[in-house]
Design a protein around this motif. Sequence first.
Motif, PDB file in Angstrom:
ATOM      1  N   TRP A   1       0.811  -1.209   0.000  1.00 44.78           N
ATOM      2  CA  TRP A   1       0.000   0.000   0.000  1.00 44.78           C
ATOM      3  C   TRP A   1       0.844   1.258   0.000  1.00 44.78           C
ATOM      4  O   TRP A   1       0.414   2.314  -0.477  1.00 44.78           O
TER       5      TRP A   1
ATOM      6  N   ALA B   1       1.502   1.619  -3.534  1.00 42.81           N
ATOM      7  CA  ALA B   1       0.261   2.049  -4.174  1.00 42.81           C
ATOM      8  C   ALA B   1       0.031   3.543  -3.975  1.00 42.81           C
ATOM      9  O   ALA B   1      -0.396   4.248  -4.902  1.00 42.81           O
TER      10      ALA B   1
ATOM     11  N   ALA C   1      -4.852   5.051   0.973  1.00 40.56           N
ATOM     12  CA  ALA C   1      -3.969   3.885   1.001  1.00 40.56           C
ATOM     13  C   ALA C   1      -3.747   3.411   2.435  1.00 40.56           C
ATOM     14  O   ALA C   1      -3.754   2.210   2.717  1.00 40.56           O
TER      15      ALA C   1
ATOM     16  N   GLY D   1       0.248  -3.506  -5.919  1.00 37.48           N
ATOM     17  CA  GLY D   1       0.308  -2.115  -5.494  1.00 37.48           C
ATOM     18  C   GLY D   1       0.174  -1.156  -6.669  1.00 37.48           C
ATOM     19  O   GLY D   1      -0.443  -0.095  -6.555  1.00 37.48           O
TER      20      GLY D   1
ATOM     21  N   GLY E   1      -2.767   1.474  -6.907  1.00 40.57           N
ATOM     22  CA  GLY E   1      -2.445   2.882  -7.059  1.00 40.57           C
ATOM     23  C   GLY E   1      -3.177   3.520  -8.222  1.00 40.57           C
ATOM     24  O   GLY E   1      -3.660   4.657  -8.124  1.00 40.57           O
TER      25      GLY E   1
END
Length: 348
Positions: free
Chosen positions: A18, A21, A87, A108, A112
């Motif tokens: 994350w 991301a 996130a 990720g 994203g």
Amino acid sequence: MRVPMSDRDHPIGDAIDWTFAAGVGARLARPGPAMSRYTADTVVAELAAAADRAEQPVRELTGLGAGHADPAPARVVDRTGWVQAAAVSMADLTGGQGGGSWMGKPAGMQAGAMLAYLSSAVLGQYDPFSRSLLLVAPNVVAVERALKVPTADFRLWVCLHEVTHRVQFAEAPWMAELMRTATAELGAAADEPVSELVGRVVAVVRDRRGNDEKQMSERGVLGLLRATQSETQQLALDRMLALGTLLEGHADHVMDAVGPGVVPAVGSIRRAFDNRRRRSSNPVHRVIRALLGVDAKMAQYVHGKKFVDTVVDRVGMAEFNAVWSGPDAMPTLAEIDDPDAWIARVLG
């Protein structure tokens, strides 16, 4: 426009990185509408003030919030700030499932890109895990310009919705744990290869015909996956959808029910906003919306508000508030479309 974010460490796990991301989403997020520094500063100040002003009418209308401590001030962010906060929230929701290793990077990257797309659509968000209320300034400005509505009224109207979410979770903190539990159950098949998961989705899409295409648009990929999930996962998804529909419908009910005494242009804003929701976007955006379940979110507002409107009209707000008493009082998906069934089951 850049609004400062706090330097908070992002949770780490194994499935989705994350932190990665958030970086991808921040780079891909489109800039907001052009505005001067003075205008940007004014929007930030007015949104923060509107969030404070919304607290009292929300509490008075809903009868919720008595005895709760005063909440932290709202955070007004730009699109990049929302991506970063979202996130962190997603990592919290998934129990810290993220990843610093290379294995979490592909997922990720996809996450994203999803956050970047959504960052231009979200007006505000309450995070029940960090207990923070976010308002996305450039998106509020973009919508109020498109709708040509009074800015002060629109900003307060948006804040009424988001503050209602904050009051909901303060009244019923069990909902945050329900979300975590349901998410864990939905992720029980996380070890399935992505190729097989995508193959199942493609197979379901290929077999959809006629009215089922509308169902796909309304429910997004989650709705399609439901047909191929285990019973435990189906129940978990249903609980998440029912909870989301209740929360969004209740917030929409509140933002309209406060009336012109609080938001003078509430009627014209609602009409303009609903017309905007119904407008068709270009084909590429429609596909993306369907895949991300954005249209399902729109359906939640409509079905959820109708449920809340009906119950409050028949039994009053005080009786309706039994819905916050615990998981067993929450309406099922079937009861969302049949408010009398919920009244009979929960209120007797």
